[in-house]
Every structure is written in structure tokens, then in C-alpha cells.
Design an enzyme around this catalytic site. Structure first.
Site, PDB file in Angstrom:
ATOM      1  N   LYS A   1     -10.451   2.990 -19.334  1.00 18.05           N
ATOM      2  CA  LYS A   1     -10.780   3.026 -20.762  1.00 18.05           C
ATOM      3  C   LYS A   1     -12.033   2.253 -21.143  1.00 18.05           C
ATOM      4  CE  LYS A   1      -6.149   3.962 -22.438  1.00 18.05           C
ATOM      5  NZ  LYS A   1      -5.349   3.529 -21.254  1.00 18.05           N
TER       6      LYS A   1
ATOM      7  N   ALA B   1      -5.529   1.172   5.059  1.00 18.37           N
ATOM      8  CA  ALA B   1      -5.699  -0.053   4.251  1.00 18.37           C
ATOM      9  C   ALA B   1      -6.664  -1.013   4.965  1.00 18.37           C
ATOM     10  CB  ALA B   1      -4.355  -0.711   3.967  1.00 18.37           C
TER      11      ALA B   1
ATOM     12  N   GLY C   1      10.724   2.464  -3.154  1.00 20.16           N
ATOM     13  CA  GLY C   1       9.350   2.371  -3.649  1.00 20.16           C
ATOM     14  C   GLY C   1       8.309   2.730  -2.593  1.00 20.16           C
TER      15      GLY C   1
ATOM     16  N   GLU D   1       5.299   7.984  -3.570  1.00 25.08           N
ATOM     17  CA  GLU D   1       4.751   8.154  -4.908  1.00 25.08           C
ATOM     18  C   GLU D   1       5.920   8.507  -5.844  1.00 25.08           C
ATOM     19  OE1 GLU D   1       1.435   7.801  -5.771  1.00 25.08           O
ATOM     20  OE2 GLU D   1       1.169   7.089  -3.727  1.00 25.08           O
TER      21      GLU D   1
ATOM     22  N   LYS E   1      -7.504  11.245   4.489  1.00 23.98           N
ATOM     23  CA  LYS E   1      -7.884  10.242   5.490  1.00 23.98           C
ATOM     24  C   LYS E   1      -8.439  10.927   6.743  1.00 23.98           C
ATOM     25  CE  LYS E   1      -4.374   7.042   3.751  1.00 23.98           C
ATOM     26  NZ  LYS E   1      -2.969   6.630   3.863  1.00 23.98           N
TER      27      LYS E   1
END
Lengths: 377, 377
Positions: free
Chosen positions: A45, A169, A222, A225, A240
Site C-alpha cells: 500500500k 530459503a 501450518g 498454504e 524454483k
């Protein structure tokens, strides 16, 4: 002391952790002779910019405040009351303002534009920043998996771009591949498990649990997604794979890869609601997966969702692998990458470890920034 | 095109392969915008230097000739007839000449001094080269394992020194540790198998073969040094452990490490001839090793010769490890390194692959040279 100005695009999970790491590494980096000077941060935003990017920066108190606000799920806009600290720009002005800043800083101190967003809309600003002589560090996979033309522009100056955290990562995957490439050791093949979610799912179904149950467990832990189909489609792994494939010099696009989805087209997000998929669609997949797991087991093999890059092939999907191979032994949510080359011929070079998480992803981004320090005066 | 002048100290196995890699990577490196300009090479007897280090270099035909001569076991001196190509200096003048060259080049183009020797006598020239502003790339472990004072001088400018190939040959060990360190992720522990020879020996005795037989097999396969006690003493692993320990910031010396030798002092090279050791000494070690292997097996463990760096401890020796751990699964002569940190907490970051061989060691050196290219104009 080397001053490196940084603008951060995207301060959700990874970006927020990056700001925390930058603040907590102040004394460590001072010992290395480096100071990271964060002059701007943006979310979807707004853009907050230091009041004078040459002489001021967003100080550590302010960066901590950004972390706190973003952790709470609020927008950066809520910080616009810190009017003495920074200028606030709406999203509509953000791109132009970043380019203006890049234009001014690139000629004097240089600038690193760090993209920790998940947006495909940063491509324009990144390509312009490259043209202006800025450095680029990405955790965002989208710009690197865009059309070939855009990719070519992005990596036109290979020393000025780093993107370790887009694959595995913080695992040193891209850095290691770059070392092998620059030493002239030809990479023959890469086989890798690059999804912690699918790694967890495939090692759990191996123990006999139904696929549907394992996916639901993963969701409630968790690991997936919000819509697990985003993982099961293989698209994240495909991105990837595409990044690695292009790094090896292949001229390929996302739509030219062979990608195996773990659900059929008629169960896709456009055809079936998430609720229906979880309550009934998933159950219909159990038999097929179970049969494949059992068939593999008969040959002493296990099923893994892998990325394979070999010759002109770049593929992602389920493969039967020897139980006793590095990828076959993988358990849980680790990522693993096996590289075959002249130097690593029969026995591959293997890199394994946690391949997800905001902390480690942000650590990879920070290592990337430090890695380009020699380009700054 | 970026021109990077290089002087190579030591052109035995690794150095010779490095020259071959440099020549065969010409077009690859041109694409990367880099040209390595070899201006000098030395062995233990002589130094060959380009006739004018500013404008000339040892060309590829000449470098191939160097490789050929060294492969044949001859001295560089035999190339002194190429008098148009280079100046030839005896060993007694070599150090002074390298320093002279470094003095002249460092002010203009810069210089990389590459040490592929196995000598402890290069320390002086390396430290002076560092002082002069040169870059240093090492495959030679000796300078990094010298007294702390010398080490401190050597690494005084961390961006100007690389030494990947001193640990695990070309495996991206040091590069990966440096990434983790610069991202502020505190390394809690490193456990590693860093000797291909001892890796082979310990995985073979696990199958029940007598230690003495396995060592003799390893010797005849060319896996050991001519005197296998050079491997069995653990000193080579200890040097690597010291290099890693110092990289993590520990102020330690070789003689302060805890090093377990696989033979008792009375069987050392000063007390027992190689022949006696192989024919009788070794046999006396079988029982003890066998008992330790069996004791470990009772707990589902295996014996591995490891390097452990944790807290203030840096140790090398035999350890019982779970059969199903990354190091426990190691077979044959691969090297493996497990790194535990905040980001790699319960599951370590693991790097595994061939940790020896001239080809891969030289590839690591070449990747190091390319890695410092941003320091050259």
C-alpha cells in the site's frame, strides 16, 4: 566503514525478519566494516522513504516499529505519523519514487534494491534499477520466473544480482552452483526436493497414512498454504526448478516445463471450492497415491516429489528413488539438492537442510547483501 | 574485460590442475567479463615470471607446457630455455621477486597470489602480499594453521582472502560458513568427517574387516599418504578443524586442540620404521579398534573419525554416532559437514561430497579467484 544504502520492497514475513536481522547485526557488521543504511521500505500500500536519502536513514527504532506494525498485520501507512522520520508515498507513487531515488543514489553511493515481496509487479522497478546500476537482491521468485526477455534484463549484470533465498530459503544452493559454474566444472544433472510441504507429505504417506489425511494434517500444522492445492500443484517447485535451470544457462520458460500436479484439473481452484476439495476431492486421490507408493516399495524404492534438470529436460513431479539414496532417505520437511558434475561424478555434491521459514529466508537475503559489499565504496 | 593478474606458488598436483582449468575456462570466463592473466608460477626450486608483468603474461601454450613438465615430475627449471617468454629465478631470489612484483602490480592492477604449495615457508611472502594490498587464495593449509599472530595478519582484510580448498577440497564449506556468519546466524556446533582416508577406513572396519587389513588396502588403493601414519595421526583433520575453528572466531592453535591419534606414540615415525609399522605395529591395533566398533554397534551406533567444534572445544578423534545420522550413514571416502545454528537448529545444514582430488581442489581455488573479481578494476 562502507555504507550500503538499501530499499526494501515488501515487509511481510521475510522482509520483517530481514529488518530485525539488520538491526541485530549492527555490531557484527561494524566489525566487518559494513553498515547497511535502510533508506526506504514498502508494502503493497505505501512506501516510506528517509526524509533525505543522502544524509538520513530509517533508524533502528523506526525499523523495529516497522517490524512491530507488520507483525500485527497492519499497513505501513499507520506509521505516517512519524513525519519527522520519513516521507510517505501511496502505492501509485511508489514505483516512480523508488526509481527517482535509485537514479540519484546510483550515481553517488550506489543502492541495493531488495525484493522480499511475493508480487509479480516489482519487475518494472527492478529492471529499471538494474539499468541505473543498482544491485538487486531477491527473495521473490516471480521476477526470475517471468518471460525470458525480462529475465535477461534482470541478470544482465550477474555480479550485481543475488537471489539465494528464492530456492531452499537460506540453504547455500545458488552460491554453490555459481562457484561450480565459475570454475568451469560442467553440471550434468541436478535432482532436488525443494518443497518442505511435499517432502513432509511424501515421507508420511510412505508410512501407510492416507494421502488425504496427511495433507489435512499438514494444513493444520501450518505446513501448507491456506489452500493446499497451491503446494500440490507443484507450481512453487516449478518456479524454483526454472530458476535453477536458467542459472545453468537453459533458455526455458515456466510454461515449457513438465509439471506434475498431485490433483487433476477438475479439482483445481477454478472448478472446485476449497471446502469441497478438502472434504471429498482429496479422498478420491488416496487410492492412486497409495498404489504408486506400494509399487515403488516393491522395488525397494520410495516416491519423492522432485525437480530434475538434466540435458535439456527440466521436470518436476513424483519419481521413484532408491530408498538408500540421499533423496530417498529424506524425512520431514527438509530440502535437499544433489548436484552431478565432472568433479561430483558418481557421488553427487549434496546440500541438505531447512528450506523454509522466514528467519532462515531472511538470513539468506542478508548474506546476499553482504556478498555484494565489494561493489560499494 | 576485467584483467586479474595471478602469481601461482606451487604447481604440483593442485597447481598444475589449476593452470589447466584456467586455460580451458578462457571462453567461459570471457563471457563473465573476466580474464585471468598468469604472470608467474613457482615450484620449490624456481620462479618463472613474465618478461614484463604489466604488459605480458605466461601464455596458454606456455602454461600447458608447465602442466606437462610438472605432470612428468620435472622441475620448472627445465623450462628456462623459453627465455623469450619469461625470466627465471632461483628459489633464493623467488621471495624477493614475488614481493617486488606484488609491490609494483598492487598499486596499479592489483594481484592475486595463489598458494597451491604444501609448504610452511610461503607465510612470509603471503603476509607481505596482504600488506601490499594483494588478494590471497590458498589451497595450502599451513599458513592458516600457523601461530595466531601470523594468522591474524593473513586474514586482516577478510574480503581479500579465500581458502575454500583447504577444507573438503572444492566442497562449498568455507563459503557457506561465511554466508551464515555474515547473516548473524550464530553457529553453535560443527560436526564433520573431513578425511576421505579415515572415512574409508572407518566404514570398512564396520563391515568386520581387521583395521590392519583395511589400512593396507587403503594404502595399495592410493587412498593414504605414502606413510599411512600421516593420515592415522589425525593431524590433517586437525589442521582443517583449526581452520574452521578460527573462521568461527576461536583463538586457538594447533597444539591446543585435542587430537586423537589412531596409533600410540611408540609406533610413531620417529620410533618405528614404516616397514615395521605395516608388518607388525598395525596388527597390534586390530583388537582395540574391533572392540570399539563392536561396543558402538551394541548401541546401534558406528565409529567415525570426526572433527567437533562446539563452544570452546575443538576436537578431532573417534566418536560413536547414531547409525542413522548424516555422519553415521557416510560410506566410502566422501567428506561431510553438519552445521548447527539458530536457523539450522534441530536439523543441521549438511554439505556432503568428494573432499579430495586435484581436479576438485583446483576447481575450488578457481571459484575462489572468480569470487574476488569485484576487487579488480
Amino acid at each position: 566503514m562502507k555504507n550500503i544504502p538499501v530499499i526494501l520492497l515488501g515487509c511481510g514475513g521475510v522482509g520483517r525478519h530481514l529488518l530485525q536481522h539488520i538491526v541485530s547485526c549492527r555490531s557484527l557488521h561494524a566489525k566487518l566494516g559494513v553498515r547497511l543504511r535502510v533508506v526506504g521500505v514498502s508494502d503493497s500500500k505505501s512506501l516510506l522513504l528517509a526524509s533525505d536519502v543522502f544524509t538520513r536513514e530509517l533508524d533502528d527504532t523506526f525499523l523495529n516499529e516497522v517490524s512491530r506494525v507488520k507483525l500485527g498485520g497492519s499497513s505501513l501507512k499507520t506509521l505516517s505519523s512519524f513525519v519527522n522520520e520519513c516521507q510517505v508515498f501511496a502505492n501509485s507513487e511508489a514505483t516512480r519514487t523508488v526509481i527517482d531515488t535509485a537514479t540519484r543514489l546510483s550515481k553517488s553511493t550506489g543502492l541495493v534494491v531488495v525484493d522480499c515481496s511475493a508480487s509479480s509487479e516489482t519487475m518494472g522497478v527492478l529492471n529499471q534499477a538494474v539499468d541505473l546500476g543498482c544491485c538487486i537482491v531477491l527473495a521473490n521468485k516471480k521476477p526470475l520466473t517471468a518471460a525470458m526477455d525480462d529475465y535477461d534484463k534482470l541478470v544482465a549484470h550477474p555480479r550485481r544480482i543475488r537471489y539465494e533465498s528464492t530456492v531452499g530459503a537460506g540453504l547455500p544452493v545458488i552460491a554453490s552452483l555459481n562457484r561450480i559454474l565459475s570454475s568451469g566444472d560442467p553440471i550434468r544433472c541436478i535432482v532436488a526436493c525443494l518443497s518442505g510441504t511435499l517432502g513432509y507429505v511424501m515421507s508420511e504417506v510412505e508410512g501407510g497414512k492416507p494421502f488425504s489425511q496427511v495433507v489435512k494434517d499438514a494444513k493444520s500444522l501450518g505446513y501448507t498454504e491456506p489452500d493446499p492445492r497451491d503446494d500440490l500443484s507443484g507450481m512453487d517447485v516449478a518456479r524454483k526448478a526454472l530458476i535453477l535451470s536458467r542459472l545453468l544457462g537453459r533458455r526455458v520458460n515456466l510454461d515449457s516445463l513438465k509439471i506434475e500436479s498431485l490433483y487433476p484439473e477438475e479439482m483445481g481452484p477454478n472448478m472446485m471450492s476449497l471446502e469441497d476439495f478438502l472434504s471429498s476431492g482429496l479422498l478420491l486421490l488416496d487410492n492412486d497415491i497409495q498404489e504408486r507408493v506400494q509399487k515403488a516399495a516393491l522395488d525397494g524404492k520410495v516416491l519423492r516429489y522432485v525437480c530434475v534438470i538434466e540435458g535439456s529436460r527440466t521436470e518436476v513431479g513424483l519419481r521413484e528413488l532408491p530408498k538408500d539414496s540421499p533423496l530417498g532417505r529424506l524425512r520431514g520437511s527438509n530440502n535437499i539438492l544433489a548436484i552431478y558434475s565432472r568433479c561430483y561424478n558418481e557421488q553427487p555434491l549434496v546440500i541438505e537442510g531447512a528450506g523454509a521459514g522466514n528467519d532462515t529466508t531472511a538470513a539468506g537475503v542478508l548474506a546476499d547483501i553482504l556478498d555484494i559489499q565489494d561493489l560499494f565504496a
